[in-house]
Motif scaffolding. Structure first.
Motif, PDB file in Angstrom:
ATOM      1  N   TYR A  91       0.833  -1.214   0.000  1.00  0.00           N
ATOM      2  CA  TYR A  91       0.000   0.000   0.000  1.00  0.00           C
ATOM      3  C   TYR A  91       0.864   1.260   0.000  1.00  0.00           C
ATOM      4  N   LYS A  92       1.994   1.221   0.704  1.00  0.00           N
ATOM      5  CA  LYS A  92       2.892   2.380   0.750  1.00  0.00           C
ATOM      6  C   LYS A  92       3.691   2.525  -0.543  1.00  0.00           C
ATOM      7  N   CYS A  93       3.940   1.400  -1.232  1.00  0.00           N
ATOM      8  CA  CYS A  93       4.761   1.449  -2.450  1.00  0.00           C
ATOM      9  C   CYS A  93       3.947   1.768  -3.704  1.00  0.00           C
ATOM     10  N   VAL A  94       2.643   1.553  -3.656  1.00  0.00           N
ATOM     11  CA  VAL A  94       1.814   1.760  -4.854  1.00  0.00           C
ATOM     12  C   VAL A  94       1.941   3.178  -5.412  1.00  0.00           C
ATOM     13  N   PRO A  95       1.843   4.251  -4.599  1.00  0.00           N
ATOM     14  CA  PRO A  95       1.969   5.604  -5.172  1.00  0.00           C
ATOM     15  C   PRO A  95       3.323   5.854  -5.833  1.00  0.00           C
ATOM     16  N   ILE A  96       4.355   5.169  -5.350  1.00  0.00           N
ATOM     17  CA  ILE A  96       5.690   5.367  -5.920  1.00  0.00           C
ATOM     18  C   ILE A  96       5.815   4.612  -7.234  1.00  0.00           C
ATOM     19  N   ILE A  97       5.379   3.351  -7.254  1.00  0.00           N
ATOM     20  CA  ILE A  97       5.524   2.535  -8.456  1.00  0.00           C
ATOM     21  C   ILE A  97       4.629   3.036  -9.574  1.00  0.00           C
ATOM     22  N   LEU A  98       3.401   3.435  -9.239  1.00  0.00           N
ATOM     23  CA  LEU A  98       2.423   3.852 -10.256  1.00  0.00           C
ATOM     24  C   LEU A  98       2.332   5.366 -10.345  1.00  0.00           C
ATOM     25  N   GLU A  99       3.440   6.022 -10.095  1.00  0.00           N
ATOM     26  CA  GLU A  99       3.433   7.483 -10.107  1.00  0.00           C
ATOM     27  C   GLU A  99       3.015   8.042 -11.462  1.00  0.00           C
ATOM     28  N   ASN A 100       3.426   7.384 -12.537  1.00  0.00           N
ATOM     29  CA  ASN A 100       3.092   7.863 -13.887  1.00  0.00           C
ATOM     30  C   ASN A 100       1.810   7.239 -14.436  1.00  0.00           C
ATOM     31  N   PHE A 101       1.140   6.435 -13.632  1.00  0.00           N
ATOM     32  CA  PHE A 101      -0.104   5.788 -14.059  1.00  0.00           C
ATOM     33  C   PHE A 101      -1.191   6.103 -13.026  1.00  0.00           C
ATOM     34  N   VAL A 102      -1.684   7.305 -13.092  1.00  0.00           N
ATOM     35  CA  VAL A 102      -2.619   7.802 -12.074  1.00  0.00           C
ATOM     36  C   VAL A 102      -3.880   6.948 -12.008  1.00  0.00           C
ATOM     37  N   TYR A 103      -4.402   6.553 -13.153  1.00  0.00           N
ATOM     38  CA  TYR A 103      -5.652   5.773 -13.195  1.00  0.00           C
ATOM     39  C   TYR A 103      -5.475   4.430 -12.481  1.00  0.00           C
ATOM     40  N   TRP A 104      -4.392   3.741 -12.833  1.00  0.00           N
ATOM     41  CA  TRP A 104      -4.146   2.436 -12.219  1.00  0.00           C
ATOM     42  C   TRP A 104      -3.731   2.565 -10.758  1.00  0.00           C
ATOM     43  N   GLU A 105      -3.049   3.663 -10.464  1.00  0.00           N
ATOM     44  CA  GLU A 105      -2.686   3.893  -9.059  1.00  0.00           C
ATOM     45  C   GLU A 105      -3.944   4.025  -8.191  1.00  0.00           C
ATOM     46  N   ASN A 106      -4.944   4.724  -8.714  1.00  0.00           N
ATOM     47  CA  ASN A 106      -6.191   4.926  -7.973  1.00  0.00           C
ATOM     48  C   ASN A 106      -6.915   3.599  -7.745  1.00  0.00           C
TER      49      ASN A 106
END
Length: 419
Positions: A91-106
């Motif tokens: 959960y903490k790593c998701v915003p970092i890994i998907l930083e360039n994929f806002v839709y999938w990050e959400n």
């Protein structure tokens, strides 16, 4: 990272770059590599923490005297906690890994958050299950409806979890969710009617101490006659004496009438209350000769002598004409038999003499005069109680003929004569 992606795709990467797809492939390739690394790290974290937590809990359970930690081990609480730790890491790593994929990050962030909430509830459930099993082994709580309390708490927690999941999935504020629930409260009450009634019944049953686990209850409406083995929010389970199980709605315990035998089991005796029917035309006065013969029955010898003296004194003082037996005071075979049974019961070893002990006559019926024995046995166990009662009535049936009385029996319609 781009160089790593180039090495992975090898010869095809220059071609993709000429087609204008190089940057896209590079971005998705970087994402794939990051996700792969995240999965590896999460798995390693899971295995490490699972080993440490499970081993630590087993060691603690072996060294402590309480059984609560043993029950935590058997309910696999440490194993589920070990699942939770890598989820928090993801959960903490998701915003970092998907930083360039806002839709999938959400989307991915919501899914992980929902899974964390559900897993947390499951961990809480295993703890409550261990607590329930622990309290049931304690004599202070063994007869309490622990299942009902735990179910109520879990329903409340699941309700909060449901509100969180909906608000997280659809980006709805908690205030708006509660307002929506208020608007559809009638539907909720209709859906959870049995649960609400069961909760109310569980509280009343507990506060009024109406039923405990282990109580013997009789509920004719549901055909239940046995020991209560479980009380939860919706149902009460009764193990009948024929080893079948009857399920009773918890609300029925306060809406309908049932019999709880706990008071009898906690008392000093179990009641024997049974009668036989005496033919009315066999009841009569006793003459002196018959009384002399009945004096041979040792249990009533002293009684007959005392009563004869008392009756003769009364009849002489009142100048009663005893040429006709009905005149004055007399003894009857029925009254003497009642005294005999009372004396027999007072000497019977299986009865509690400190409680009520009597042989009484009831209201006459078309079938005869009921003679009821009302007393209490010392032994309350079912098989011994039935033996004591049968032994007493065996003697009653065998001795009644000595007093020239007859027991009423329904005519069978079969002729007593054989041609």
């Amino acid at each position: 990272m781009h160089k790593l992606v180039e090495e992975i795709f090898g010869w095809c990467y220059p071609l993709l770059k000429k087609l204008g797809l190089g940057e896209t492939i590079s971005a998705y390739g970087s994402l794939a590599v990051n996700i792969f690394i995240l999965c590896i790290l999460s798995y390693v974290i899971y295995r490490v923490f699972r080993f440490l937590l499970v081993r630590a809990m087993i060691i603690v359970a072996r060294r402590t005297k309480t059984r609560f930690d043993d029950l935590l081990v058997s309910n696999k609480t440490a194993k589920y906690i070990a699942h939770l730790i890598p989820l928090l890491f993801i959960y903490k790593c998701v915003p970092i890994i998907l930083e360039n994929f806002v839709y999938w990050e959400n989307i991915f962030g919501k899914l992980v958050a929902i899974y964390i909430v559900l897993l947390s509830l499951w961990i809480i459930k295993t703890i409550f299950n261990a607590l329930r099993d622990h309290l049931k082994q304690d004599s202070k709580f063994s007869d309490k409806p622990i299942d009902s309390y735990i179910q109520v708490i879990m329903i409340v927690l699941w309700l909060f979890a449901f509100v969180f999941v909906i608000s997280k999935a659809f980006n709805i504020t908690t205030t708006a969710m509660l307002g929506t629930f208020g608007a559809i409260s009638a539907i909720i009450i209709l859906i959870f009617r049995d649960t609400i009634l069961g909760f109310v019944a569980s509280v009343q049953v507990s506060l009024n101490d109406m039923v405990r686990i282990g109580d013997w209850i009789t509920f004719d409406k549901f055909g239940a006659d046995g020991d209560v083995i479980e009380i939860n929010l919706a149902t009460v389970k009764v193990r009948n004496f024929d080893n079948t199980t009857t399920t009773i709605p918890t609300y029925s315990l306060i809406s309908d009438s049932f019999r709880n035998w706990r008071g009898m089991l906690n008392s000093n005796g179990r009641r024997i209350k049974r009668h036989i029917l005496i033919k009315a035309n066999t009841i009569r006065f006793l003459g002196d000769e018959e009384l002399q013969e009945l004096k041979k029955i040792q249990l009533v010898t002293a009684y007959i002598e005392n009563r004869q003296t008392e009756i003769e004194k009364f009849n002489k003082s009142n100048n009663i004409d005893k040429t006709i037996l009905i005149n004055g005071r007399n003894m009857t075979n029925f009254g003497l038999f009642r005294k005999y049974i009372t004396q027999y019961l007072s000497q019977y070893p299986g009865l509690n003499k400190d409680m009520i002990l009597l042989c009484r006559q009831l209201q006459p019926t078309p079938q005869g005069i009921p003679l009821e024995i009302y007393t209490f046995s010392n032994d309350k166990r079912f098989e011994n109680y039935e033996y004591i009662m049968a032994d007493i009535f065996d003697h009653v049936f065998a001795s009644i003929r000595y007093f020239d009385l007859e027991i009423y029996e329904m005519p069978s319609g079969k002729s007593d004569f054989v041609e």
